[in-house]
Design a protein around this motif. Structure first.
Motif, short mmCIF file in Angstrom:
data_model
loop_
_atom_site.label_atom_id
_atom_site.label_comp_id
_atom_site.label_asym_id
_atom_site.label_seq_id
_atom_site.Cartn_x
_atom_site.Cartn_y
_atom_site.Cartn_z
N GLY A 221 0.83 -1.20 0.00
CA GLY A 221 0.00 0.00 0.00
C GLY A 221 0.86 1.25 0.00
N LEU A 222 1.95 1.22 0.76
CA LEU A 222 2.90 2.33 0.74
C LEU A 222 3.51 2.51 -0.64
CD1 LEU A 222 4.92 1.94 4.09
CD2 LEU A 222 3.25 3.71 3.52
N LEU A 223 3.79 1.39 -1.31
CA LEU A 223 4.39 1.45 -2.65
C LEU A 223 3.50 2.22 -3.62
CD1 LEU A 223 6.57 0.51 -4.69
CD2 LEU A 223 5.25 -1.60 -4.97
N PHE A 224 2.19 2.00 -3.54
CA PHE A 224 1.27 2.65 -4.47
C PHE A 224 0.61 3.91 -3.89
CE2 PHE A 224 1.42 -1.75 -5.98
CZ PHE A 224 1.67 -1.54 -7.33
N SER A 225 0.92 4.23 -2.64
CA SER A 225 0.25 5.35 -1.98
C SER A 225 0.48 6.68 -2.69
CB SER A 225 0.71 5.46 -0.52
OG SER A 225 2.12 5.69 -0.46
N GLY A 226 1.71 6.93 -3.12
CA GLY A 226 2.02 8.18 -3.79
C GLY A 226 1.22 8.35 -5.07
N ILE A 227 1.18 7.29 -5.88
CA ILE A 227 0.46 7.35 -7.16
C ILE A 227 -1.03 7.54 -6.93
CG2 ILE A 227 -0.11 6.06 -9.25
CD1 ILE A 227 2.56 4.59 -8.93
N VAL A 228 -1.59 6.80 -5.98
CA VAL A 228 -3.03 6.90 -5.69
C VAL A 228 -3.40 8.31 -5.25
CG1 VAL A 228 -4.87 6.13 -4.13
CG2 VAL A 228 -3.31 4.45 -5.14
N PHE A 229 -2.61 8.87 -4.33
CA PHE A 229 -2.91 10.21 -3.84
C PHE A 229 -2.67 11.27 -4.91
CE2 PHE A 229 -3.15 8.30 0.28
CZ PHE A 229 -3.96 9.16 1.01
N HIS A 230 -1.71 11.03 -5.80
CA HIS A 230 -1.47 11.98 -6.90
C HIS A 230 -2.72 12.13 -7.76
CE1 HIS A 230 0.29 13.99 -10.34
NE2 HIS A 230 -0.09 12.99 -11.11
N TYR A 231 -3.30 10.99 -8.16
CA TYR A 231 -4.49 11.04 -9.01
C TYR A 231 -5.72 11.50 -8.22
CZ TYR A 231 -1.96 8.90 -12.83
OH TYR A 231 -1.06 8.67 -13.85
N LEU A 232 -5.74 11.19 -6.93
CA LEU A 232 -6.85 11.66 -6.09
C LEU A 232 -6.83 13.19 -5.97
CD1 LEU A 232 -9.24 10.86 -4.29
CD2 LEU A 232 -7.62 10.69 -2.37
N ILE A 233 -5.64 13.75 -5.76
CA ILE A 233 -5.50 15.21 -5.68
C ILE A 233 -5.89 15.86 -7.00
CG2 ILE A 233 -3.81 17.09 -5.47
CD1 ILE A 233 -2.32 15.28 -3.44
N ARG A 234 -5.48 15.27 -8.11
CA ARG A 234 -5.84 15.81 -9.44
C ARG A 234 -7.37 15.78 -9.62
NH1 ARG A 234 -2.53 13.25 -14.30
NH2 ARG A 234 -4.06 14.55 -15.39
N LEU A 235 -8.00 14.69 -9.18
CA LEU A 235 -9.45 14.57 -9.31
C LEU A 235 -10.16 15.64 -8.48
CD1 LEU A 235 -11.95 13.02 -10.31
CD2 LEU A 235 -11.68 11.51 -8.31
N ILE A 236 -9.69 15.83 -7.26
CA ILE A 236 -10.31 16.85 -6.39
C ILE A 236 -10.12 18.25 -6.97
CG2 ILE A 236 -10.17 17.95 -4.12
CD1 ILE A 236 -9.41 15.19 -2.98
N ASP A 237 -8.92 18.52 -7.50
CA ASP A 237 -8.66 19.83 -8.11
C ASP A 237 -9.59 20.09 -9.30
OD1 ASP A 237 -6.72 20.44 -6.30
OD2 ASP A 237 -5.02 19.85 -7.58
N ARG A 238 -9.84 19.05 -10.11
CA ARG A 238 -10.73 19.19 -11.26
C ARG A 238 -12.17 19.49 -10.82
NH1 ARG A 238 -8.85 14.11 -15.11
NH2 ARG A 238 -6.81 14.98 -15.73
N ILE A 239 -12.60 18.78 -9.76
CA ILE A 239 -13.96 18.99 -9.23
C ILE A 239 -14.12 20.41 -8.70
CG2 ILE A 239 -15.61 18.29 -7.45
CD1 ILE A 239 -14.45 15.45 -7.72
N ILE A 240 -13.10 20.88 -7.97
CA ILE A 240 -13.15 22.22 -7.39
C ILE A 240 -13.14 23.30 -8.46
CG2 ILE A 240 -11.89 23.88 -5.96
CD1 ILE A 240 -10.97 21.52 -4.25
#
Length: 242
Positions: A221-240
């Motif tokens: 989970g740590l291995l993929f945590s950075g990538i997951v949060f990167h796309y999550l942040i991008r998604l939130i920014d698009r929604i905002i």
């Protein structure tokens, strides 16, 4: 002639090698189980590994001060894991409970802030953070697994070799294209899983409860945590922004 980019890639991959070296050197200096060796050898081994850990932490802090360039991300990630391990031992320092809670809250806030700024940068930086977090944790778990048998010489060689291999994989990750980066992440997934499996097998030899699934999920989970949060942040920014 070594280019500037190659130098930065080598610097970026170096802390994982240092972790392996610190564990190896400390174990080889100690030369045996803690109850079998003179105290000066035990403390010398701890001091060797501790000095390397302090060096990694200092470079990690320097990287944060320099606004987290890509070469510093692995240094910062390994420093975060090292600090997490240190936090687990605060109860043995005899600190007041209020101070322990304050240190824990402060660490969480700082860690999440750094995590946010790195993962927000780009896919490459986010993936690099996950690689650093998971590989540092896997090396520590692998050391703990082998340490159960008190075979210090064997641990020393294995952690040094694995740290060297992981550093090489990180260098290839930094040097490669997106396809190569994805392949390296899959290889890290396999290697992390093997190291967690070894840790769990050794714990079961002591009749300890198996935590294999939890450890696999947490480490990878740590291995993929950075990538997951990167796309999550991008998604939130698009929604905002809509």
């Amino acid at each position: 002639m070594i280019t500037e980019q190659t130098k930065q890639n080598l610097i970026a991959a170096f802390p994982i090698f240092l972790i392996g070296l610190g564990i190896s050197g400390g174990c080889l200096i100690a030369g045996g189980a803690c109850y079998e060796i003179p105290s000066w050898r035990l403390y010398s081994g701890i001091a060797f590994g501790g000095l390397i850990a302090l060096f990694i932490g200092a470079i990690g802090v320097f990287g944060v001060i320099k606004r987290i360039p890509d070469w510093s991300i692995i240094w910062i990630a390994t420093s975060m894991i090292g600090f997490l391990v240190l936090i687990n031992f605060t109860s043995s320092f005899g600190l007041p409970s209020v101070l322990e809670i304050a240190i824990l809250i402060f660490s969480i806030v700082i860690g999440l802030t750094i995590f946010y700024f790195i993962t927000k940068k780009n896919w490459h930086s986010a993936a690099l953070l996950g690689v650093g977090l998971s590989t540092a944790l896997s090396l520590i778990l692998f050391f703990m697994a082998n340490n159960i048998s008190h075979n210090r010489i064997k641990i020393g060689y294995f952690d040094f070799i694995i740290g060297f291999i992981m550093s090489g994989m990180i260098y290839l990750f930094l040097k490669g294209n997106n396809h190569t980066k994805r392949l390296i992440i899959i290889l890290f997934l396999a290697l992390n899983s093997i190291m967690v499996l070894v840790f769990n097998m050794n714990m079961q030899h002591l009749n300890q409860e198996s935590h294999l699934l939890y450890l696999l999920v947490f480490s990878n989970g740590l291995l993929f945590s950075g990538i997951v949060f990167h796309y999550l942040i991008r998604l939130i920014d698009r929604i905002i922004s809509k």
